[in-house]
Write a protein that holds these residues in place. Structure first.
Motif, PDB file in Angstrom:
ATOM      1  N   ILE A  98      -1.801 -27.473  18.298  1.00  0.00           N
ATOM      2  CA  ILE A  98      -0.298 -27.782  18.279  1.00  0.00           C
ATOM      3  C   ILE A  98       0.299 -26.359  18.849  1.00  0.00           C
ATOM      4  CG2 ILE A  98       1.976 -28.133  16.999  1.00  0.00           C
ATOM      5  CD1 ILE A  98       0.204 -30.704  17.664  1.00  0.00           C
ATOM      6  N   GLY A  99      -0.132 -25.244  18.273  1.00  0.00           N
ATOM      7  CA  GLY A  99       0.476 -23.938  18.708  1.00  0.00           C
ATOM      8  C   GLY A  99       0.234 -23.773  20.176  1.00  0.00           C
ATOM      9  N   GLU A 100      -0.733 -24.014  20.580  1.00  0.00           N
ATOM     10  CA  GLU A 100      -1.186 -24.101  22.109  1.00  0.00           C
ATOM     11  C   GLU A 100      -0.372 -24.877  22.987  1.00  0.00           C
ATOM     12  OE1 GLU A 100      -3.347 -21.931  25.194  1.00  0.00           O
ATOM     13  OE2 GLU A 100      -2.930 -21.589  23.117  1.00  0.00           O
ATOM     14  N   MET A 101      -0.074 -26.180  22.447  1.00  0.00           N
ATOM     15  CA  MET A 101       0.880 -27.145  23.188  1.00  0.00           C
ATOM     16  C   MET A 101       2.198 -26.593  23.294  1.00  0.00           C
ATOM     17  SD  MET A 101      -0.510 -30.767  21.593  1.00  0.00           S
ATOM     18  CE  MET A 101      -1.966 -31.542  21.763  1.00  0.00           C
ATOM     19  N   THR A 102       2.802 -26.096  22.200  1.00  0.00           N
ATOM     20  CA  THR A 102       4.117 -25.293  22.336  1.00  0.00           C
ATOM     21  C   THR A 102       4.205 -24.178  23.168  1.00  0.00           C
ATOM     22  OG1 THR A 102       4.305 -25.996  19.875  1.00  0.00           O
ATOM     23  CG2 THR A 102       5.885 -24.384  20.653  1.00  0.00           C
ATOM     24  N   SER A 103       3.154 -23.339  23.181  1.00  0.00           N
ATOM     25  CA  SER A 103       3.052 -22.223  24.191  1.00  0.00           C
ATOM     26  C   SER A 103       3.324 -22.804  25.598  1.00  0.00           C
ATOM     27  CB  SER A 103       1.814 -21.317  23.756  1.00  0.00           C
ATOM     28  OG  SER A 103       1.777 -20.421  24.825  1.00  0.00           O
ATOM     29  N   MET A 120      -1.328 -31.148   9.145  1.00  0.00           N
ATOM     30  CA  MET A 120      -1.455 -31.594  10.635  1.00  0.00           C
ATOM     31  C   MET A 120      -2.692 -32.051  10.530  1.00  0.00           C
ATOM     32  SD  MET A 120      -0.382 -31.784  13.674  1.00  0.00           S
ATOM     33  CE  MET A 120       1.228 -31.137  13.391  1.00  0.00           C
ATOM     34  N   THR A 121      -2.915 -33.471  11.080  1.00  0.00           N
ATOM     35  CA  THR A 121      -4.075 -34.237  11.392  1.00  0.00           C
ATOM     36  C   THR A 121      -4.165 -34.462  12.746  1.00  0.00           C
ATOM     37  OG1 THR A 121      -4.034 -35.067   9.123  1.00  0.00           O
ATOM     38  CG2 THR A 121      -5.420 -36.212  10.599  1.00  0.00           C
ATOM     39  N   ILE A 122      -5.428 -33.928  13.415  1.00  0.00           N
ATOM     40  CA  ILE A 122      -5.775 -34.157  14.714  1.00  0.00           C
ATOM     41  C   ILE A 122      -7.008 -34.726  14.615  1.00  0.00           C
ATOM     42  CG2 ILE A 122      -5.981 -33.273  17.222  1.00  0.00           C
ATOM     43  CD1 ILE A 122      -3.405 -33.306  16.627  1.00  0.00           C
ATOM     44  N   GLU A 123      -7.425 -36.043  15.420  1.00  0.00           N
ATOM     45  CA  GLU A 123      -8.644 -36.634  15.095  1.00  0.00           C
ATOM     46  C   GLU A 123      -9.797 -35.582  15.805  1.00  0.00           C
ATOM     47  OE1 GLU A 123     -10.001 -41.101  16.087  1.00  0.00           O
ATOM     48  OE2 GLU A 123      -9.080 -40.135  17.793  1.00  0.00           O
ATOM     49  N   HIS A 124     -10.830 -35.575  15.069  1.00  0.00           N
ATOM     50  CA  HIS A 124     -12.038 -34.624  15.361  1.00  0.00           C
ATOM     51  C   HIS A 124     -11.826 -33.223  15.277  1.00  0.00           C
ATOM     52  CE1 HIS A 124     -13.517 -38.458  16.773  1.00  0.00           C
ATOM     53  NE2 HIS A 124     -12.651 -38.703  17.585  1.00  0.00           N
ATOM     54  N   LEU A 125     -10.789 -32.712  14.808  1.00  0.00           N
ATOM     55  CA  LEU A 125     -10.477 -31.317  14.683  1.00  0.00           C
ATOM     56  C   LEU A 125     -10.124 -31.067  13.127  1.00  0.00           C
ATOM     57  CD1 LEU A 125      -8.309 -30.325  17.710  1.00  0.00           C
ATOM     58  CD2 LEU A 125     -10.599 -30.070  17.322  1.00  0.00           C
ATOM     59  N   ALA A 126     -10.844 -29.905  12.571  1.00  0.00           N
ATOM     60  CA  ALA A 126     -10.322 -29.528  11.383  1.00  0.00           C
ATOM     61  C   ALA A 126      -9.010 -28.948  11.248  1.00  0.00           C
ATOM     62  CB  ALA A 126     -11.343 -28.320  10.853  1.00  0.00           C
ATOM     63  N   THR A 127      -8.273 -28.716  10.126  1.00  0.00           N
ATOM     64  CA  THR A 127      -6.865 -28.618   9.998  1.00  0.00           C
ATOM     65  C   THR A 127      -6.442 -27.328  10.555  1.00  0.00           C
ATOM     66  OG1 THR A 127      -6.962 -29.706   7.793  1.00  0.00           O
ATOM     67  CG2 THR A 127      -4.929 -28.153   8.317  1.00  0.00           C
ATOM     68  N   THR A 128      -7.066 -26.237  10.628  1.00  0.00           N
ATOM     69  CA  THR A 128      -7.062 -25.052  11.143  1.00  0.00           C
ATOM     70  C   THR A 128      -6.989 -24.939  12.705  1.00  0.00           C
ATOM     71  OG1 THR A 128      -9.267 -24.278  11.029  1.00  0.00           O
ATOM     72  CG2 THR A 128      -7.898 -23.432   9.341  1.00  0.00           C
ATOM     73  N   ALA A 170      -6.454 -27.993  14.243  1.00  0.00           N
ATOM     74  CA  ALA A 170      -5.408 -28.597  14.726  1.00  0.00           C
ATOM     75  C   ALA A 170      -3.892 -28.007  14.884  1.00  0.00           C
ATOM     76  CB  ALA A 170      -5.196 -29.898  13.556  1.00  0.00           C
ATOM     77  N   PHE A 171      -3.959 -27.173  13.949  1.00  0.00           N
ATOM     78  CA  PHE A 171      -2.531 -26.100  13.936  1.00  0.00           C
ATOM     79  C   PHE A 171      -2.743 -25.221  15.354  1.00  0.00           C
ATOM     80  CE2 PHE A 171      -1.840 -27.203   9.401  1.00  0.00           C
ATOM     81  CZ  PHE A 171      -0.227 -27.489   9.613  1.00  0.00           C
ATOM     82  N   ALA A 172      -3.825 -24.814  15.676  1.00  0.00           N
ATOM     83  CA  ALA A 172      -4.141 -23.973  16.809  1.00  0.00           C
ATOM     84  C   ALA A 172      -3.683 -24.715  18.072  1.00  0.00           C
ATOM     85  CB  ALA A 172      -5.488 -23.367  16.844  1.00  0.00           C
TER      86      ALA A 172
END
Length: 237
Positions: free
Chosen positions: A15-20, A1-9, A11-13
């Protein structure tokens, strides 16, 4: 998972918050639309929506910060809002207005619709109150430290009263009042009020999603827009 300016961990956090956020809003709106008995549904609805709306607004603050500073806001910055939905909403809308001046008519109409909605301000005020401390209103009363601010349930009632400004809903109320023993008339009235209230939350939710999708919140804001989109809510039963 790649999110600009965020480390992988992170980025997953994210996406998890968006899902929540998407799921809280999805379930909250669904229950609100179907609610007929406030005594059994009010607190679950306010719990889901107060958390869901707070997360929605804080995610928007976050992606704007990523776009402007290439960094997620610090915990101190986020904590400065507390659970204050009203202050977050004002901050987010100021940023969105600034970022959508050159957007399409569609996007600007969505923003204008949210700002013109007479039900949303008292509704957000009720959720703000509930999230800040109002959820403990009765517990504090029992502990002999009654809260100075009003019961959030009464504030929610004010939001529903604002829905009566809709001529169709006002007419349903008139009919139900004239037919006091007609359960069908009352069900139609209550359904319309709850539906209108749910529409206000969904309109805010959809607006932020579409503003992001239409590139007004930066690169990560576009991801936010797609991930939280109301039409991306999966099966709920």
């Amino acid at each position: 998972m790649t999110i600009e300016h965020l480390a992988t961990t992170k980025a997953f956090a994210l996406i998890g918050e968006m899902t929540s956020t998407r799921n809280l809003l999805g379930y909250g709106v669904k229950v609100l639309r179907g609610a007929r008995f406030p005594e059994t549904t009010r607190d679950p609805i306010m719990t889901m929506l107060s958390i869901g709306v707070e997360k929605l607004l804080k995610l928007t603050v976050g992606v704007v910060s990523l776009d402007e500073t290439q960094a997620w806001p610090s915990k101190k910055t986020m904590m400065s809002y507390g659970h204050g939905i009203a202050a977050l909403f004002d901050h987010v809308m100021a940023a969105i207005l600034d970022r959508t001046t050159d957007s399409s008519d569609y996007v600007r109409d969505l923003v204008a619709g949210v700002l013109a909605d007479p039900v949303l301000p008292p509704l957000l005020a009720a959720l703000d109150r509930y999230g800040m401390s109002g959820r403990f209103y009765n517990l504090d009363m029992l502990a002999d430290v009654p809260q100075v601010d009003p019961d959030p349930s009464r504030m929610w009632d004010s939001a529903e009263q604002a829905a009566l400004g809709d001529p169709g809903i006002a007419e349903l109320q008139r009919v139900a009042t004239e037919r006091l023993s007609d359960n069908g008339a009352w069900d139609s009235f209550y359904s319309a009020v709850q539906g209108h209230t749910a529409d206000s939350i969904e309109q805010l939710w959809l607006m932020i999603s579409r503003v992001g999708i239409n590139n007004a919140l930066g690169t990560t804001g576009a991801t936010l827009g797609w991930e939280i989109a109301p039409d991306s809510v999966g099966r709920q039963s």
